[in-house]
Design a protein around this motif. Structure first.
Motif, mmCIF file in Angstrom:
data_model
loop_
_atom_site.group_PDB
_atom_site.id
_atom_site.type_symbol
_atom_site.label_atom_id
_atom_site.label_comp_id
_atom_site.label_asym_id
_atom_site.label_seq_id
_atom_site.Cartn_x
_atom_site.Cartn_y
_atom_site.Cartn_z
ATOM 1 N N LEU A 46 -34.841 -84.548 40.716
ATOM 2 C CA LEU A 46 -34.175 -85.239 41.934
ATOM 3 C C LEU A 46 -33.203 -84.439 42.550
ATOM 4 O O LEU A 46 -33.254 -84.531 43.790
ATOM 5 C CB LEU A 46 -33.501 -86.370 41.241
ATOM 6 N N LEU A 47 -32.485 -83.595 42.061
ATOM 7 C CA LEU A 47 -31.633 -82.544 42.759
ATOM 8 C C LEU A 47 -32.381 -81.685 43.348
ATOM 9 O O LEU A 47 -31.894 -81.432 44.775
ATOM 10 C CB LEU A 47 -30.846 -81.873 41.682
ATOM 11 N N LYS A 48 -33.580 -81.082 43.002
ATOM 12 C CA LYS A 48 -34.239 -80.157 43.681
ATOM 13 C C LYS A 48 -34.950 -80.684 44.915
ATOM 14 O O LYS A 48 -34.597 -80.005 46.143
ATOM 15 C CB LYS A 48 -35.470 -79.599 42.870
ATOM 16 N N VAL A 49 -35.398 -81.899 44.860
ATOM 17 C CA VAL A 49 -36.012 -82.642 45.909
ATOM 18 C C VAL A 49 -34.907 -82.997 46.921
ATOM 19 O O VAL A 49 -35.209 -83.028 48.280
ATOM 20 C CB VAL A 49 -37.107 -83.855 45.576
ATOM 21 N N LEU A 50 -34.115 -83.812 46.580
ATOM 22 C CA LEU A 50 -33.080 -84.025 47.726
ATOM 23 C C LEU A 50 -32.572 -83.159 48.307
ATOM 24 O O LEU A 50 -32.162 -83.040 49.445
ATOM 25 C CB LEU A 50 -31.806 -84.773 46.937
ATOM 26 N N GLU A 51 -32.246 -81.800 47.576
ATOM 27 C CA GLU A 51 -31.632 -80.622 48.405
ATOM 28 C C GLU A 51 -32.642 -79.949 49.149
ATOM 29 O O GLU A 51 -32.341 -79.612 50.403
ATOM 30 C CB GLU A 51 -31.410 -79.469 47.171
ATOM 31 N N GLU A 52 -33.897 -80.202 49.108
ATOM 32 C CA GLU A 52 -34.961 -79.602 49.875
ATOM 33 C C GLU A 52 -34.993 -80.422 51.207
ATOM 34 O O GLU A 52 -35.149 -80.178 52.307
ATOM 35 C CB GLU A 52 -36.374 -79.617 49.190
ATOM 36 N N MET A 53 -34.737 -81.981 50.861
ATOM 37 C CA MET A 53 -35.028 -82.952 51.947
ATOM 38 C C MET A 53 -33.845 -82.809 52.978
ATOM 39 O O MET A 53 -33.812 -83.210 54.065
ATOM 40 C CB MET A 53 -35.177 -84.285 51.532
ATOM 41 N N LYS A 54 -32.631 -82.354 52.496
ATOM 42 C CA LYS A 54 -31.435 -82.188 53.440
ATOM 43 C C LYS A 54 -31.695 -81.495 54.570
ATOM 44 O O LYS A 54 -31.111 -81.524 55.618
ATOM 45 C CB LYS A 54 -30.300 -81.507 52.765
#
Length: 607
Positions: free
Chosen positions: A243-251
């Protein structure tokens, strides 16, 4: 209201166990963002335990909040809340959010009088960016915020809407997606997909999402991408690292984007995972095992919703034209009984109140007897359909309004106090309110004998007042009230279940013979002949209702009295011109002065 001070009863042993370790040092998301990533898994365990311990003793919405613990932590860890704006849909899943945003120490007051709201609420915290309680509002609200940010030149600000798979099937959610897809708004829609709302999700979209859950993609341009959103997922909502990885990318991605997250409602409590319907809001339970605490209900009256549901089955067995419809509340409204007995004649249409009302209207045009079971507060969402599609065409749809009046701890978003006022101004629409379960059954029976106009039957949340309710059906005289008790000096006119409070109040007076009691039974048509007799006999009248005073039942009496030139005194007891917050039904009735003692005091002041 000051939410920064811990409540006096907060620090019991169970709560301390839940707070031990990392959570006790998290007072704001800034503290959270100071943790190392490897500490977040431990925090998730503590947060889940804390929610379980509190809800086990204080009650509330359990399953949804347990399911989004990792997602909640990840959102506040990656995004710069409250500068970045986070909107929760409905709010059932926002307990973890509240605990991490400065409300841990007084979370025990959740849903209690003068305590925290059970839902996000703007005046409660700057982290609650939008007040919610009804579903499917998050996308529109977050989109509005995102467009406003663009207009202000705040192009780096993030706007996140978290919406469930049941809520996203609502028309309003699609309206928000439809608009958002043609904007340049920096909007992230997160679908919290657990395949269930309060009851299991229904409909074609649910089937589509189910295919996505197992990795089936019918084409690159899926339904979300067809609306111009960049689609990501599905991803595991309990994998914090992922989750942390995908949310960081989507930012870093501009414009409208959509993240499909798979979660399990009730995650972390076996009983809640196994029975997701019951553990949506389970009442009190043993926090370690999840076993529900047993209450002795022997000898107690049945709930009004069950009287409705079982009576409808009785009627449907004899009348094959009877249809039952509910917008996503088969358990809450007890339409589940008819869905089990006559599945071909009972429909859960999902969170789609507008559709439910117009669907009912369409079936009524073809000669079916349609009972639309819907909470009073949710019928507000289909007001135009009530007017345009039903009343204007004089279609005899029967609206069974559960949760009319005060509903208690769910608070301002859920009280069914506006229906009399907003419905009685509509031509062709009749409004009835039974005083007990037998009257409810008889109204349901009368409605299927043939109406020439639509009818609202409103009844309260919770248990009734009679043990012997399953009596032979009797036809009701439409628009006729009843004298319950004669009196010499003053008349009290009640509507619906308020008859019980009035009856008790009068019996406890030192001179009960001075006070008459009339159960009017119908708000519209009002019993004009009965009122003429009351106006002639009494110079002092009190009306009692569990709806808003402005435009409500008491207003009906005042208007008719004025038309006849009545010169006596009329006092209205009901809900004042303000939003009533959460608390027990007894507490809230006391605040409004419609409890037994309040009615007594008003009677004494007039006599």
């Amino acid at each position: 209201m000051n939410y920064s001070k811990p409540c006096a009863i907060q620090m019991h042993n169970v709560t301390l166990r839940g707070m031990a370790g990392i959570l006790e040092n998290i007072n704001t998301p800034l503290d959270l963002r100071g943790l190392k990533e490897e500490e977040l898994t431990q925090l998730a365990r503590e947060l889940r335990r804390f929610i379980i311990d509190i809800v086990a003793t204080k009650e509330g919405h359990l399953g949804a909040s347990l399911g989004v613990v990792e997602l909640t932590i990840a959102l506040h860890y990656i995004f710069n809340t409250p500068k970045d704006l986070l909107v929760w849909d409905v709010g059932h899943q926002a307990y973890g959010h509240k605990i991490l945003t400065g409300r841990r120490d007084n979370f025990e007051t959740n849903r209690q009088l003068n305590g925290l709201s059970g839902f996000p609420k703007r005046e409660e915290s700057e982290y609650d960016t939008f007040g919610v309680g009804h579903s499917s509002t998050s996308i529109s609200a977050a989109l509005g915020m995102a467009i406003a940010s663009n207009l202000k030149g705040e192009t780096e600000k993030q706007h996140i809407a978290v919406i469930g798979d049941a809520s996203i099937a609502s028309g309003m959610a699609f309206e928000g997606l439809n608009h958002g897809g043609v904007t340049k708004a920096n909007l992230l829609v997160i679908l919290n997909d657990n395949a269930i709302g309060i009851d299991p999700s229904v409909g074609a979209l649910k089937e589509y999402l189910t295919k996505a859950r197992v990795g089936y993609k019918p084409s690159r341009d899926n339904i979300i991408e067809a609306l111009n959103f960049k689609y990501f997922g599905p991803v595991d909502g309990h994998d914090l690292k992922g989750l942390l990885k995908v949310l960081e990318e989507m930012k870093a991605i501009k414009g409208p984007k959509f993240l499909h997250v798979i979660t399990k409602k009730g995650k972390g409590l076996k009983k809640a995972e196994e029975d997701q319907v019951k553990y949506h809001a389970p009442g009190k339970f043993e926090p370690n095992t999840g076993e529900l605490l047993k209450y002795d209900t022997d000898g107690l009256p049945l709930k009004y919703q069950d009287v409705f549901g079982l009576s409808l089955v009785d009627l449907a067995e004899k009348n094959e034209k009877i249809i039952g419809i509910t917008p996503a509340m088969p358990t809450g409204s007890s339409l589940k009984y008819m869905m089990k007995t006559f599945p071909e004649r009972a429909f859960d249409v999902g969170i789609a109140e507008q559709h439910a009302v117009t669907l009912s209207a369409g079936m009524a045009t073809q000669g079916f007897v349609v009972y639309c079971a819907i909470y009073s507060t949710f019928l507000q969402r289909a007001y135009d359909q009530l007017i345009h599609d039903v009343a204007l065409q004089k279609l005899p749809v029967i609206f069974c309004l559960d949760r009319a009046g005060m509903v208690g701890e769910d608070g301002a978003t859920h009280h069914g106090v506006f229906d009399i006022a907003y419905a009685r101004c509509i031509p062709n629409l009749m409004i009835a309110a039974p005083a007990n379960e037998v009257e409810l059954r008889n109204l349901l029976y009368t409605a299927q004998l043939g109406l020439d106009a639509p009818l609202i039957i409103r009844y309260p949340r919770g248990r009734g007042v009679l043990n012997e309710w399953k009596l032979p059906f009797e036809k009701v005289k439409i628009g006729k009230g009843e004298c319950i008790k004669e009196g010499s000096d003053l008349a009290v006119l009640s509507i619906g279940n308020m008859a019980g409070n009035v009856d008790t109040a009068i019996k406890q007076l030192l001179s009960p013979g001075k006070v008459a009691h009339y159960d009017m039974k119908f708000v519209k048509p009002i019993d004009e002949e009965l009122l003429k007799g009351i106006f002639k006999k009494y110079s002092k009248i009190i009306t009692v209702e569990d709806g808003v005073k402005k435009g409500g039942f008491g207003s009906v009496i005042l208007e008719y009295a004025a038309s006849l030139g009545y010169k006596g005194d009329i006092e209205i007891l009901g809900v004042p011109d303000e939003f009533i917050e959460q608390g027990s039904v007894d507490q809230l009735q006391e605040i409004c002065g419609i409890h037994v003692e309040g009615i007594q005091e008003k009677i004494k002041s007039m006599i």
